[in-house]
Design an enzyme around this catalytic site. Structure first.
Site, short mmCIF file in Angstrom:
data_model
loop_
_atom_site.label_atom_id
_atom_site.label_comp_id
_atom_site.label_asym_id
_atom_site.label_seq_id
_atom_site.Cartn_x
_atom_site.Cartn_y
_atom_site.Cartn_z
N ASP A 157 0.85 -1.18 0.00
CA ASP A 157 0.00 0.00 0.00
C ASP A 157 0.89 1.24 0.00
O ASP A 157 1.77 1.38 -0.84
CB ASP A 157 -0.95 -0.07 1.20
CG ASP A 157 -1.99 1.05 1.24
OD1 ASP A 157 -2.97 0.96 0.49
OD2 ASP A 157 -1.78 2.01 2.01
N HIS A 190 -7.07 -6.44 -0.68
CA HIS A 190 -6.02 -5.44 -0.52
C HIS A 190 -5.02 -5.75 0.58
O HIS A 190 -3.86 -5.36 0.51
CB HIS A 190 -6.67 -4.08 -0.24
CG HIS A 190 -5.70 -2.95 -0.13
ND1 HIS A 190 -4.96 -2.52 -1.21
CD2 HIS A 190 -5.34 -2.18 0.93
CE1 HIS A 190 -4.18 -1.51 -0.82
NE2 HIS A 190 -4.39 -1.29 0.46
#
Length: 330
Positions: free
Chosen positions: A112, A306
Site C-alpha cells: 500500500d 487489498h
C-alpha cells in the site's frame, strides 16, 4: 509504552526505538544480524503489526528483518507540519534507520503506501537498495499532471484521497469511532467490491459516505481475529489519524519535488506481488512496469483483496522467500 496491547507483544518481536531523522521511530527486529537485511514497510491504515506473519518466517530463513512503525503511525510519533510527511522525509527515515542499525543496503518491501515509499527508494537513495519488493503497489512513473486535480477529475470530489486533503475533516471522521473505522477498512475484498461504498454519489472510492453508512454489527467480511483487531484499534486510538493522512496531503508536494528524479529502475532486482481481488490497487496497474524496470519478476496471489500479507500470509511468504533465496541467499 507500558500499556502495549497484549496481542502486539505476543505476536511481534520486542519493540525497540531509535532517534532517526528527527523522530523517535519504533521498530521490530528479528533474525541473524549478519543475514541479508529486509525492511518491511506497512501501508494505511496499518502499522508494523501487519507484517506479524512474515517476520518470524523470514527470520527463520536467515534474513535480518526490520519492520518499523513509520512516521506518524503506531508507536512512532510524527511532527505537526504537513510537509514533514513528504517523500523526502519518509525515505530519509528508512535511510537513517539503516544507519542506526549499521546496515549498508537492504531489500525494501512495501505494501500500500509503504509500496509507494519503497519504489521511491532507488530513485532517491539508490546506494542503499539491494532490491525492491512491491506488494499490491506497483511502480508508477510520475503523474502527467498535478495528482489531486487528476483524482478529482477522474473520480470526483468525494474520492478519499481528495477528501483527505482538507486538514482536520477526515481526521475527525475516522477518529470519531476508531473501532468502526478499522473494521470498515480491514475487511475481505467483497465488502468493497460488491457494496455501494465504491460508487457513492457518482464518485469512486467515496469512503466518507461508505464509513457513515457502514454497520459493523451486520458485517460478515472480517478476516482478523478479535485480538488482532484490538491491536489496531488501540494503536490508532493512541496515535490518531492525522499523521497517516498527512502522507496523502503531500501528493502534490511529492509530484512537484520529484520532477528531476530518475524515471527508470535499472540493474536492481525487483519483485511485484499482485493481489487478484484488490479493488484499490488491481493487478492491471502493474501491466506496464516492465517498461520502467530492467530486472522485474511478477507473481499473483489469488483469492486475496487489498490486505494481502494478512489475508494470504502463506502465499506472500512463499513468493518472498522463493525470490529472496534466488537473489539474496541467506
Amino acid at each position: 509504552m507500558a500499556h502495549l496491547p497484549e496481542a502486539l507483544t505476543a505476536m511481534m518481536p520486542p519493540m525497540q526505538t531509535a532517534l532517526v531523522n528527527g523522530i523517535e521511530m519504533a521498530f521490530y527486529e528479528a533474525g541473524p544480524k549478519d543475514g541479508p537485511a529486509i525492511v518491511l514497510c506497512h501501508g494505511f491504515p496499518e502499522t508494523a503489526f501487519s507484517w506479524r506473519h512474515q517476520i518470524p518466517v523470514l527470520a527463520a530463513a536467515g534474513y535480518r528483518v526490520i519492520a518499523p512503525d513509520q512516521r506518524g503511525y503506531g508507536l512512532t510519533p510524527g511532527p505537526a507540519e504537513i510537509s514533514a510527511y513528504d517523500m523526502e522525509h519518509l525515505t530519509g527515515d528508512l535511510v537513517a534507520l539503516l544507519d542506526h542499525l549499521g546496515i549498508e543496503k537492504a531489500v525494501f518491501v512495501g505494501h500500500d503506501w509503504g509500496g509507494f515509499v519503497v519504489w521511491q527508494m532507488p530513485l532517491m537513495h539508490r546506494a542503499r537498495c539491494a532490491g525492491i519488493i512491491g506488494l499490491n503497489t506497483p511502480y508508477q512513473p510520475r503523474y502527467r499532471a498535478e495528482p489531486i486535480s487528476l483524482f478529482r477529475e477522474v473520480y470526483g470530489p468525494d474520492m478519499y484521497i481528495v477528501w483527505f486533503q482538507a486538514p482536520g475533516e477526515a481526521d475527525q471522521a475516522l477518529g470519531a469511532d476508531v473501532a468502526k473505522t478499522m473494521r470498515f477498512f480491514l475487511r475481505k475484498p467483497a465488502a468493497l467490491r460488491d457494496s455501494s461504498e465504491r460508487k457513492t454519489g457518482g464518485s469512486s472510492f467515496a469512503f466518507a459516505a461508505g464509513l457513515a453508512a457502514y454497520d459493523p454489527a451486520t458485517d460478515q467480511s472480517q478476516f482478523l481475529s478479535q485480538d488482532e483487531m484490538a491491536v489496531y484499534v488501540a494503536l490508532f486510538e493512541a496515535s490518531g489519524f492525522t499523521g497517516p493522512i498527512n502522507w496523502y496531503r503531500n501528493f502534490t508536494r511529492n509530484w512537484e519535488r520529484g520532477a528531476d528524479l530518475p524515471t527508470r529502475i535499472d540493474d536492481l532486482p525487483c519483485l511485484m506481488i499482485m493481489a487478484e481481488k484488490d479493488a484499490v490497487l488491481p493487478p492491471s496497474m502493474a501491466d506496464r512496469m516492465g517498461e520502467h524496470i530492467s530486472d522485474l519478476e511478477k507473481v499473483m496471489v489469488t483469492e486475496s483483496g487489498h490486505w494481502t500479507q494478512q489475508e494470504q500470509p502463506e502465499a506472500v511468504n512463499r513468493y518472498i522467500l522463493d525470490w529472496m533465496r534466488r537473489r539474496f541467499p541467506g
